[in-house]
Design a protein around this motif. Structure first.
Motif, PDB file in Angstrom:
ATOM      1  N   HIS A  24      -4.070 -18.072 -20.560  1.00 25.60           N
ATOM      2  CA  HIS A  24      -4.617 -18.748 -21.499  1.00 25.60           C
ATOM      3  C   HIS A  24      -3.307 -18.406 -22.774  1.00 25.60           C
ATOM      4  O   HIS A  24      -3.786 -18.292 -23.940  1.00 25.60           O
ATOM      5  N   ALA A 122      -5.017 -25.764 -25.963  1.00 26.43           N
ATOM      6  CA  ALA A 122      -6.273 -24.971 -25.254  1.00 26.43           C
ATOM      7  C   ALA A 122      -5.876 -24.914 -23.870  1.00 26.43           C
ATOM      8  O   ALA A 122      -4.857 -25.457 -23.470  1.00 26.43           O
ATOM      9  N   PHE A 123      -7.010 -24.405 -23.092  1.00 28.82           N
ATOM     10  CA  PHE A 123      -6.642 -24.423 -21.744  1.00 28.82           C
ATOM     11  C   PHE A 123      -7.773 -24.864 -20.752  1.00 28.82           C
ATOM     12  O   PHE A 123      -8.762 -24.740 -20.991  1.00 28.82           O
ATOM     13  N   ASP A 125      -9.403 -24.377 -17.019  1.00 27.38           N
ATOM     14  CA  ASP A 125      -9.091 -23.390 -15.832  1.00 27.38           C
ATOM     15  C   ASP A 125      -9.597 -24.512 -14.557  1.00 27.38           C
ATOM     16  O   ASP A 125     -10.571 -24.990 -14.475  1.00 27.38           O
ATOM     17  N   ALA A 131      -4.732 -21.819 -14.962  1.00 26.92           N
ATOM     18  CA  ALA A 131      -5.236 -22.552 -16.076  1.00 26.92           C
ATOM     19  C   ALA A 131      -3.969 -23.551 -16.300  1.00 26.92           C
ATOM     20  O   ALA A 131      -2.822 -23.333 -16.200  1.00 26.92           O
ATOM     21  N   PRO A 133      -2.519 -26.087 -19.623  1.00 25.63           N
ATOM     22  CA  PRO A 133      -2.517 -26.135 -21.019  1.00 25.63           C
ATOM     23  C   PRO A 133      -3.147 -27.583 -21.112  1.00 25.63           C
ATOM     24  O   PRO A 133      -2.627 -28.468 -20.617  1.00 25.63           O
TER      25      PRO A 133
END
Length: 141
Positions: A24, A122-123, A125, A131, A133
């Motif tokens: 992240h 933010a990420f 998953d 993950a 972006p």
């Protein structure tokens, strides 16, 4: 039957980007010759044109401004069928003029948006250890 979303398949140049994203962290390639960021990194630096950029991936703030966006209402990839509609945003990061990255806006396809709207990384998953972006509205730039 549910079809899994496609996941990134890193190559030699992009592996550090995806390794950072899995933690992240948004890390962007910086040319060791001229110091400019490049997305995506390539065999040559798009700024100084060196053929030996020796890119080093550096963490960046993930803050930026929306340049453009689109709402995806139909997906040609079965793995995204359950996610439509969703919004993709073209974001210029604060670290460098013209440094742009595209990602999903996690605030949803109905978010009130305008050019220049501030966003923060933010990420999502996507799978264990993977993950991607994305962005959320807000963030001082």
């Amino acid at each position: 039957m549910t079809v899994a979303r496609p996941v990134p398949v890193p190559d030699e140049l992009s592996a550090p980007y995806w390794e950072a994203a899995a933690r992240h962290v948004l890390a962007i390639a910086r040319c060791s010759v001229c110091g400019a960021f490049a997305v995506p990194p390539d065999q040559t630096c798009p700024h100084c044109r060196t053929t030996d950029p020796a890119f080093v991936f550096e963490p960046v703030s993930g803050r930026g401004a929306v340049r453009s966006w689109t709402v995806v209402r139909q997906s040609s990839l079965p793995g995204f069928a359950a996610d439509v509609p969703f919004m993709l945003v073209d974001v210029e990061l604060v670290e460098q003029s013209g440094l742009r990255i595209i990602g999903r806006l996690l605030d949803g396809p109905d978010a009130a948006l305008h050019v220049g709207h501030r966003v923060t990384v933010a990420f999502e998953d996507a799978a264990p250890g993977i993950a991607v972006p994305a962005f959320v509205l807000g963030g001082d730039t």
